[in-house]
Design a protein around this motif. Structure first.
Motif, mmCIF file in Angstrom:
data_model
loop_
_atom_site.group_PDB
_atom_site.id
_atom_site.type_symbol
_atom_site.label_atom_id
_atom_site.label_comp_id
_atom_site.label_asym_id
_atom_site.label_seq_id
_atom_site.Cartn_x
_atom_site.Cartn_y
_atom_site.Cartn_z
ATOM 1 N N ILE A 1 51.016 25.204 22.398
ATOM 2 C CA ILE A 1 49.800 24.958 21.619
ATOM 3 C C ILE A 1 49.020 26.260 21.466
ATOM 4 O O ILE A 1 48.776 26.969 22.447
ATOM 5 C CB ILE A 1 48.909 23.889 22.282
ATOM 6 C CG1 ILE A 1 49.650 22.536 22.334
ATOM 7 C CG2 ILE A 1 47.594 23.732 21.508
ATOM 8 C CD1 ILE A 1 48.874 21.444 23.045
ATOM 9 N N VAL B 1 48.284 12.777 14.680
ATOM 10 C CA VAL B 1 48.993 13.901 15.301
ATOM 11 C C VAL B 1 50.028 13.478 16.338
ATOM 12 O O VAL B 1 51.101 14.092 16.453
ATOM 13 C CB VAL B 1 47.989 14.912 15.901
ATOM 14 C CG1 VAL B 1 47.264 14.331 17.113
ATOM 15 C CG2 VAL B 1 48.695 16.215 16.258
ATOM 16 N N ILE C 1 54.114 23.141 13.824
ATOM 17 C CA ILE C 1 53.223 22.050 13.396
ATOM 18 C C ILE C 1 51.830 22.628 13.223
ATOM 19 O O ILE C 1 51.308 23.271 14.137
ATOM 20 C CB ILE C 1 53.190 20.915 14.431
ATOM 21 C CG1 ILE C 1 54.601 20.400 14.731
ATOM 22 C CG2 ILE C 1 52.288 19.782 13.947
ATOM 23 C CD1 ILE C 1 54.659 19.404 15.880
ATOM 24 N N THR C 2 51.235 22.434 12.056
ATOM 25 C CA THR C 2 49.868 22.913 11.828
ATOM 26 C C THR C 2 48.924 21.725 11.721
ATOM 27 O O THR C 2 49.227 20.729 11.051
ATOM 28 C CB THR C 2 49.784 23.772 10.555
ATOM 29 O OG1 THR C 2 50.328 23.053 9.442
ATOM 30 C CG2 THR C 2 50.560 25.064 10.731
ATOM 31 N N THR C 3 47.777 21.849 12.397
ATOM 32 C CA THR C 3 46.833 20.733 12.446
ATOM 33 C C THR C 3 45.420 21.193 12.141
ATOM 34 O O THR C 3 45.022 22.315 12.446
ATOM 35 C CB THR C 3 46.841 20.067 13.838
ATOM 36 O OG1 THR C 3 46.567 21.049 14.853
ATOM 37 C CG2 THR C 3 48.174 19.408 14.124
ATOM 38 N N ASP D 1 46.690 24.918 15.941
ATOM 39 C CA ASP D 1 45.523 24.165 15.494
ATOM 40 C C ASP D 1 44.529 25.102 14.827
ATOM 41 O O ASP D 1 44.113 26.106 15.399
ATOM 42 C CB ASP D 1 44.845 23.457 16.666
ATOM 43 C CG ASP D 1 43.694 22.583 16.185
ATOM 44 O OD1 ASP D 1 43.969 21.494 15.642
ATOM 45 O OD2 ASP D 1 42.534 23.018 16.306
ATOM 46 N N ALA E 1 47.322 16.343 21.512
ATOM 47 C CA ALA E 1 48.510 17.194 21.491
ATOM 48 C C ALA E 1 48.905 17.637 22.898
ATOM 49 O O ALA E 1 50.099 17.778 23.212
ATOM 50 C CB ALA E 1 48.268 18.408 20.609
ATOM 51 N N LEU F 1 52.609 24.122 18.096
ATOM 52 C CA LEU F 1 51.503 23.513 17.361
ATOM 53 C C LEU F 1 50.388 24.536 17.230
ATOM 54 O O LEU F 1 49.886 25.046 18.236
ATOM 55 C CB LEU F 1 51.000 22.253 18.058
ATOM 56 C CG LEU F 1 49.904 21.478 17.306
ATOM 57 C CD1 LEU F 1 50.104 19.974 17.469
ATOM 58 C CD2 LEU F 1 48.499 21.866 17.768
ATOM 59 N N ILE G 1 53.889 14.719 16.163
ATOM 60 C CA ILE G 1 54.546 15.485 17.226
ATOM 61 C C ILE G 1 55.757 14.731 17.749
ATOM 62 O O ILE G 1 56.824 15.321 17.982
ATOM 63 C CB ILE G 1 53.559 15.785 18.367
ATOM 64 C CG1 ILE G 1 52.402 16.667 17.876
ATOM 65 C CG2 ILE G 1 54.288 16.469 19.534
ATOM 66 C CD1 ILE G 1 51.298 16.851 18.897
ATOM 67 N N GLY H 1 50.366 18.227 10.110
ATOM 68 C CA GLY H 1 49.964 17.388 11.233
ATOM 69 C C GLY H 1 49.831 15.918 10.960
ATOM 70 O O GLY H 1 49.431 15.160 11.855
#
Length: 302
Positions: free
Chosen positions: A62, A21, A12-14, A42, A53, A40, A25, A92
């Motif tokens: 993360i 978000v 997951i890219t945010t 970020d 998150a 994830l 998730i 995200g």
């Protein structure tokens, strides 16, 4: 499946996704598949994305990094960390369908030569959900109509690339990849701030078989912050991505089609930049013009 529940990595890219978000998730955590690694990455958020998150720890990992200005670098960070046999990427603000992972793993396990599995998706905004993307792809739809199963297509090496030249039936989140084969392609091009998914999917399809399933695998959230809403930037990257592919294409026919498509995008870019008085963007695009009109085709080189 030939192997029971092979490990799948979801990256997951945010970037400043605090509004969406948690829901994103949760859609990954709620997959009806028992063997997941969820990472994830970020990309330098300045809002409350990370704090939200962290509520999902330890179910997810993360990683924080400085803002890169595009999606390629954070996805590649996740690719380096991936332990899964298969890997998929999730923006995200988007939502996975609950059975997405299971269905695409089944397709890849059933077709071990395929490098990736592409599924259908729907856009949604303000509670309104569009028809599936495949319905906008007439050639792909025709392939399904003529297939025996009506639900699964197996494209041999190169055939999906030929189709991608005519209509883009894939997008980042709709694809599950064999992790090692994506690494062999060096992941997403960090030269691109958009169209990096097309650039990767075309390379994968040019070198490997592809399986396509006529099932919805995710919902794509549409809003004003979508990169695709910036038409001028998209035309620039449409052009640049096709040039990069043209320069490494072994097939003279496909290289010619890539150049012709890039030239068409470039003409549209120039017209829009002039209309919007974005003359600095024209200067930025001069190297693209040189690549398209001054350089010889790769197939013409001695």
């Amino acid at each position: 499946m030939t192997q029971e529940y092979p490990l799948v990595t979801i990256v997951i890219t945010t970037f400043n996704c605090e509004q969406y978000v948690e829901e994103t998730i949760q859609s990954a955590v709620d997959q009806d598949y028992p063997n997941l690694q969820i990472i994830l990455v970020d990309d330098g958020s300045s809002d409350n994305t990370i704090a939200l998150a962290e509520r999902f720890l330890p179910k997810i990992e993360i990683v924080k990094q400085s803002n890169s200005g595009g999606p390629s670098k954070p996805r590649n960070t996740g690719l380096k960390m991936a332990k899964g046999v298969y890997i998929s990427f999730l923006d995200g603000d988007d939502l996975l369908e609950p059975d997405r992972t299971r269905r695409q793993v089944e397709a890849l396990e059933d077709h071990p030569d395929a490098a990736m599995c592409v599924g259908d998706y729907r856009n949604f905004k303000n509670g309104v959900v569009s028809e599936g993307h495949f319905s906008t792809c007439p050639q792909l739809s025709k392939e399904f109509q003529h297939s025996i199963t009506k639900n699964t297509l197996i494209f041999p090496k190169g055939k999906a690339a030929n189709l991608l030249l005519e209509e883009n039936f894939s997008i980042t989140v709709s694809v599950m990849y064999r992790t090692e084969l994506v690494r062999n392609q060096n992941g997403f091009s960090e030269q691109l701030k958009a169209c990096e998914d097309y650039h990767l999917n075309y390379r994968m399809a040019a070198n490997h078989p592809v399986v396509v399933i006529n099932e919805f695998v995710f919902r794509r959230r549409m809003h004003d912050s979508n990169v695709s809403s910036n038409t001028l930037s998209m035309l620039y990257h449409y052009t640049k991505s096709r040039i990069l592919l043209m320069e490494q294409e072994d097939s003279p026919i496909r290289a010619l089609k890539l150049r012709n498509r890039a030239r068409s995008y470039f003409r549209s870019f120039v017209k829009l930049a002039i209309k919007k008085f974005q003359h600095e963007r024209l200067l930025q695009a001069l190297p693209l013009a040189a690549d398209l009109y001054l350089k010889r085709m790769p197939s013409q080189k001695s």
